[in-house]
Design a protein around this motif. Structure first.
Motif, mmCIF file in Angstrom:
data_model
loop_
_atom_site.group_PDB
_atom_site.id
_atom_site.type_symbol
_atom_site.label_atom_id
_atom_site.label_comp_id
_atom_site.label_asym_id
_atom_site.label_seq_id
_atom_site.Cartn_x
_atom_site.Cartn_y
_atom_site.Cartn_z
ATOM 1 N N ALA A 91 -2.457 -9.132 -39.024
ATOM 2 C CA ALA A 91 -1.859 -8.093 -38.182
ATOM 3 C C ALA A 91 -1.103 -8.709 -37.012
ATOM 4 O O ALA A 91 -1.565 -9.682 -36.400
ATOM 5 N N CYS A 92 0.041 -8.128 -36.688
ATOM 6 C CA CYS A 92 0.755 -8.462 -35.448
ATOM 7 C C CYS A 92 0.331 -7.457 -34.387
ATOM 8 O O CYS A 92 0.515 -6.259 -34.573
ATOM 9 N N PRO A 93 -0.245 -7.931 -33.273
ATOM 10 C CA PRO A 93 -0.737 -7.018 -32.232
ATOM 11 C C PRO A 93 0.306 -6.684 -31.176
ATOM 12 O O PRO A 93 0.010 -5.962 -30.231
ATOM 13 N N HIS A 94 1.508 -7.228 -31.310
ATOM 14 C CA HIS A 94 2.462 -7.162 -30.196
ATOM 15 C C HIS A 94 3.263 -5.870 -30.171
ATOM 16 O O HIS A 94 3.580 -5.302 -31.207
ATOM 17 N N ASP A 95 3.584 -5.449 -28.964
ATOM 18 C CA ASP A 95 4.472 -4.315 -28.749
ATOM 19 C C ASP A 95 5.829 -4.889 -28.338
ATOM 20 O O ASP A 95 5.921 -5.518 -27.283
ATOM 21 N N PRO A 101 10.201 -10.002 -28.238
ATOM 22 C CA PRO A 101 10.171 -10.376 -29.650
ATOM 23 C C PRO A 101 9.081 -11.412 -29.914
ATOM 24 O O PRO A 101 8.813 -12.262 -29.062
ATOM 25 N N CYS A 102 8.419 -11.326 -31.054
ATOM 26 C CA CYS A 102 7.420 -12.324 -31.440
ATOM 27 C C CYS A 102 7.765 -12.794 -32.847
ATOM 28 O O CYS A 102 8.615 -12.210 -33.514
ATOM 29 N N TYR A 103 7.062 -13.831 -33.308
ATOM 30 C CA TYR A 103 7.372 -14.394 -34.611
ATOM 31 C C TYR A 103 6.546 -13.730 -35.712
ATOM 32 O O TYR A 103 6.687 -14.033 -36.882
ATOM 33 N N CYS A 104 5.635 -12.796 -35.313
ATOM 34 C CA CYS A 104 4.773 -12.216 -36.340
ATOM 35 C C CYS A 104 5.098 -10.758 -36.677
ATOM 36 O O CYS A 104 4.701 -10.278 -37.739
ATOM 37 N N ARG A 105 5.797 -10.044 -35.809
ATOM 38 C CA ARG A 105 6.075 -8.646 -36.120
ATOM 39 C C ARG A 105 7.100 -8.563 -37.259
ATOM 40 O O ARG A 105 8.213 -9.087 -37.136
ATOM 41 N N LYS A 106 6.709 -7.906 -38.363
ATOM 42 C CA LYS A 106 7.669 -7.723 -39.455
ATOM 43 C C LYS A 106 8.909 -7.023 -38.897
ATOM 44 O O LYS A 106 8.754 -6.108 -38.111
#
Ligand SMILES: [Mg+2]
Ligand SMILES: [Zn+2]
Length: 190
Positions: A91-95, A101-106
């Motif tokens: 899971a990507c926990p980021h908002d 931007p993060c490297y894990c959010r689809k």
């Protein structure tokens, strides 16, 4: 150790379970029709199963990590009732609004890369099933065969002219049948 090359990379909300728009209570988790049957078919084909899910509800402060663990424990329990064990849930926990931007959010590839590092499969020999443009883009980005399901946001996603899934099907069960026939056409994929 035998490395399973082909996995099915699964979106969670709107693909496996009813999309509640920021699901916050584990008891509200409800599998979509045909998901148990479809996952059993995929397992019987020898495929690995991994969930990758954007959970910005954490970044937004709607739920915390413990709550997400609770929701995923219930997901695993409901699937176990259907005789299915997942190989992993990422899971990507980021908002994006708060965290940037993060490297894990689809559609970014981070979750799939983590799964590949842990589980050792080949994303190019794998399938991605999801209901959103981010799932399809993410799957395409890692070279997977992408399937859009018309559950969750799927019918809206299908109308967009900037989303390019390999195939579109009505639901999860149909997606599993499609994968079965794709593998029959190209057994070397595995
Ligand atoms: Mg979804
Ligand atoms: Zn992230």
């Amino acid at each position: 150790m035998h490395i399973q090359r082909s996995f099915v990379i699964l979106d969670r909300d709107g693909t496996l379970n009813v999309d509640r728009h920021y699901l916050a209570d584990a008891n509200d988790l409800e599998l979509l029709p045909g998901v148990g049957l479809g996952l059993r078919r995929l397992r019987a084909l020898g495929l690995g199963l991994v969930v990758v899910t954007n959970q910005s509800a954490i970044g937004k402060g709607i739920i915390d990590h413990d709550k997400l663990d609770e929701i995923h424990a219930r997901l695993r329990m409901l699937l176990l009732d259907e005789d299915i064990e997942l190989d992993g849930i990422y899971a990507c926990p980021h908002d994006p609004d708060k965290d940037g931007p993060c490297y894990c959010r689809k559609p970014a590839p981070g979750l799939i890369e983590d799964a590949v590092n842990d589980l050792g499969f080949d994303p190019k020999a794998s399938f991605m099933i999801g209901d959103s443009s981010s799932d399809i883009e993410c799957g395409r980005g890692v070279g997977a065969f992408t399937i859009l399901v018309r559950t969750g946001y799927g019918t809206e996603t299908e109308k967009r002219d900037d989303v390019f899934p390999d195939k579109v099907v009505d639901d999860f069960e149909a997606a599993s049948r499609l994968i079965e026939s794709e593998l029959a056409l190209d057994p070397d994929r595995m």
